[in-house]
Design a protein around this motif. Structure first.
Motif, PDB file in Angstrom:
ATOM      1  N   HIS B  83       0.630  -1.202  -0.064  1.00 31.08           N
ATOM      2  CA  HIS B  83       0.086   0.018   0.210  1.00 31.08           C
ATOM      3  C   HIS B  83       0.712   1.260   0.087  1.00 31.08           C
ATOM      4  O   HIS B  83       0.648   2.102  -0.754  1.00 31.08           O
ATOM      5  CB  HIS B  83      -1.130  -0.108   0.891  1.00 31.08           C
ATOM      6  CG  HIS B  83      -2.207  -0.891   0.988  1.00 31.08           C
ATOM      7  ND1 HIS B  83      -3.388  -1.013   1.773  1.00 31.08           N
ATOM      8  CD2 HIS B  83      -2.488  -1.729   0.042  1.00 31.08           C
ATOM      9  CE1 HIS B  83      -4.047  -1.743   1.152  1.00 31.08           C
ATOM     10  NE2 HIS B  83      -3.588  -2.267   0.197  1.00 31.08           N
ATOM     11  N   VAL B  86       1.867   1.972  -3.432  1.00 32.59           N
ATOM     12  CA  VAL B  86       0.948   2.687  -4.164  1.00 32.59           C
ATOM     13  C   VAL B  86       0.806   4.219  -3.815  1.00 32.59           C
ATOM     14  O   VAL B  86       0.821   4.982  -4.760  1.00 32.59           O
ATOM     15  CB  VAL B  86      -0.503   2.083  -3.978  1.00 32.59           C
ATOM     16  CG1 VAL B  86      -1.731   2.824  -4.698  1.00 32.59           C
ATOM     17  CG2 VAL B  86      -0.416   0.449  -4.341  1.00 32.59           C
ATOM     18  N   LEU B  87       0.753   4.320  -2.568  1.00 36.23           N
ATOM     19  CA  LEU B  87       0.673   5.787  -2.176  1.00 36.23           C
ATOM     20  C   LEU B  87       1.868   6.794  -2.741  1.00 36.23           C
ATOM     21  O   LEU B  87       1.554   7.848  -3.117  1.00 36.23           O
ATOM     22  CB  LEU B  87       0.842   5.954  -0.403  1.00 36.23           C
ATOM     23  CG  LEU B  87      -0.170   5.247   0.375  1.00 36.23           C
ATOM     24  CD1 LEU B  87       0.294   5.344   1.879  1.00 36.23           C
ATOM     25  CD2 LEU B  87      -1.465   5.454  -0.092  1.00 36.23           C
ATOM     26  N   ASP B  88       3.051   6.115  -2.693  1.00 39.93           N
ATOM     27  CA  ASP B  88       4.310   6.752  -3.218  1.00 39.93           C
ATOM     28  C   ASP B  88       4.291   6.755  -4.734  1.00 39.93           C
ATOM     29  O   ASP B  88       5.309   7.425  -5.358  1.00 39.93           O
ATOM     30  CB  ASP B  88       5.497   6.479  -2.573  1.00 39.93           C
ATOM     31  CG  ASP B  88       5.512   6.550  -1.119  1.00 39.93           C
ATOM     32  OD1 ASP B  88       4.545   7.187  -0.686  1.00 39.93           O
ATOM     33  OD2 ASP B  88       6.183   5.797  -0.154  1.00 39.93           O
ATOM     34  N   ASN B 151       1.082  11.135   6.085  1.00 39.03           N
ATOM     35  CA  ASN B 151       0.487  11.494   4.803  1.00 39.03           C
ATOM     36  C   ASN B 151      -0.142  12.774   4.729  1.00 39.03           C
ATOM     37  O   ASN B 151      -0.283  13.636   3.974  1.00 39.03           O
ATOM     38  CB  ASN B 151      -0.259  10.355   4.102  1.00 39.03           C
ATOM     39  CG  ASN B 151       0.511   9.657   2.987  1.00 39.03           C
ATOM     40  OD1 ASN B 151       0.639   9.926   1.806  1.00 39.03           O
ATOM     41  ND2 ASN B 151       1.036   8.328   3.349  1.00 39.03           N
TER      42      ASN B 151
END
Lengths: 323, 323
Positions: B83, B86-88, B151
């Motif tokens: 995950h 994906v975020l980065d 985040n």
């Protein structure tokens, strides 16, 4: 499900709202904020409703005892919708902005993870036993695997009916089955009633998802809150379209449209026209009726009359719903 | 951790690899495929290593008994990395393509969800008891909340040291603490030793994350596999930069760079220069030493000499690592 027919669990569902809001209170303000937004955006609360009804089959029904598990079921559902909306880049759900639209994909993914975790925290700190913990974790594994299969197969027009049933079972039927099963299990109903209620939930869940898939093809923006054909647009093939791909005289044309990632609005309308000209819709409606009959027939003899009536009406509601 | 120093758990870690591959076998081929890719991409297996060492403090050490929990810990870690990537929008990790790069964001998100769920399935079907289930679910909630805070705060240069410590505790220290704690707990060590090993894991975890954050500022592409300053580039402020924002004569310039989402390569280099000119690096190195001292001192008297030696060397390894 805010329906007169469900008077028997009306107060349970009202208290559920409070408990849901409590469950997302966190020292991390953003978690509380996203959580409250998702809860306020509403939903049918179908899983907790099925769960409460099953729990109410017991003479010893205890709302305090079952509430954390009801909350956990709805949190898991909510978390999976949050991730779904990221996957689909959806901007709204039920007329409200999605979490990804409001907070961005990153926070939405993490908020989903948090809600999954919180569901397990709630369940494991209330001593329901390892069977319940295990059921819930299997449920989540199946949910993600079901979504994964669906996403993997987009725009491939995979025509396998068995695979379609398996997918909607993993996505929806299984979840409603386990909601019924857990309500019955936690309140200590006899094992055969637990199993029967599981079967009820499974059949009602299959009917529910089939209806969802039907409405996507037959409904309009006003009734279902999104334009007709959204599934096809996203490359998802459901039973009526599978049937049309098998039986339509225009099946080659249909195939070329539904496998095209760049289909136009006109293409989509033509696809809908082709599907509607086949018996795909009626074929699916018949399947819905079959599952609902199965659901009605599998209800245990021994359950209280008011719960039975509510379960019967839930089946009627699914058969008749237009949203 | 494939280090001679860890001979005592070398065979445990070797068997872990097999068990990890078994854990991702699924009728859904894509799940097996993504799972195997992630496992083969490797990693330090730090969490299972800490866990095995704690379990080996018991005379009754039983590898079969503890293995599913070791696998669960690594799966949770792996899922959170999936995950994260994906975020980065990360394209590689440890030199291998990330899941999102190889299969797209949608399947990567769902694969992460599946791995979280699978970890809980493994644990709940092996009867470790509700305390273990609860610890793991809290761990996952904290992990996501920690990432969420991080985040939420990007490009805000939030200078709060307390918040920084809390964030790295939620992200890393807590995870290593629970890995140690669970190994000790499952093998039935006395409660005070369980607590002491938890404290060891926590301190080592804080030191580990502080070192990670240091290396991001002082390392280079060759040693750490990504260009220096990656955190700043992503808007993440770590202890050395917080210190620089407090004490540097150029703190205003630094602030304007690290809060700028469109910083150039030159901006980034200037920011690194400003941070390196302060005592931020040394200040952080001292913190690492403080935590490692605490870790070394908290180890229970009663644990076997070879485990103690390995734990001591783990602390030395973290202090000295350059990757």
């Amino acid at each position: 499900m805010a329906n007169k027919l469900f008077d028997i669990i009306k107060s349970d569902l009202a208290e559920l709202e409070t408990a849901l809001h409590e469950s997302v209170v966190s020292p991390v303000a953003t978690i509380t904020e996203i959580g409250n937004h998702l809860i306020k955006a509403g939903g049918k609360r179908l899983r907790p409703a099925m769960f409460f009804l099953a729990a109410r089959c017991s003479e010893n029904f205890d709302l305090k005892r079952v509430m954390p598990l009801a909350v956990a079921l709805e949190l898991i559902h909510m978390a999976s919708l949050v991730h779904d909306d990221v996957l689909d880049s959806a901007a709204t759900r039920r007329g409200e902005a999605t979490a990804n639209a409001k907070w961005g994909n990153q926070l939405a993914i993490l908020a989903g993870d948090y809600l999954f975790a919180k569901a397990f925290v709630l369940v494991t700190e209330n001593g329901y036993g390892e069977r319940v913990n295990n059921q819930l974790s299997r449920l989540l594994a199946d949910l993600s695997a079901g979504e994964l299969i669906q996403n993997k197969e987009i725009y491939k027009a995979s025509c396998d009916t068995e695979e379609y049933y398996e997918r909607i079972a993993m996505k929806t039927a299984n979840f409603l089955a386990i909601s019924c099963q857990l309500g019955a299990h936690v309140m200590g109903l006899p094992e055969k009633d637990v199993q029967a209620l599981y079967d009820y939930g499974y059949s009602v869940g299959m009917a529910f998802q089939l209806t969802d898939d039907l409405l996507d093809l037959t409904g309009d923006s006003k009734t279902i809150g999104k334009p007709a054909g959204n599934d096809i647009l996203q490359g998802i093939i459901t039973l009526p379209a599978i049937r049309a791909l098998e039986t339509s005289p225009d099946k080659d044309e249909l195939l070329s449209i539904v496998t095209n990632r760049d289909m136009t609005k006109e293409d989509l309308n033509r696809a809908l026209e082709i599907v509607r000209a086949t018996d795909g819709i009626d074929f699916t409606k018949n399947k819905v009726e079959e599952y609902l009959d199965r659901a009605r027939n599998v209800l245990p003899e021994s359950i209280p009359e008011d719960v039975r009536a509510a379960y019967m009406m839930a089946a009627d509601f699914i058969a008749g719903r237009e949203f």
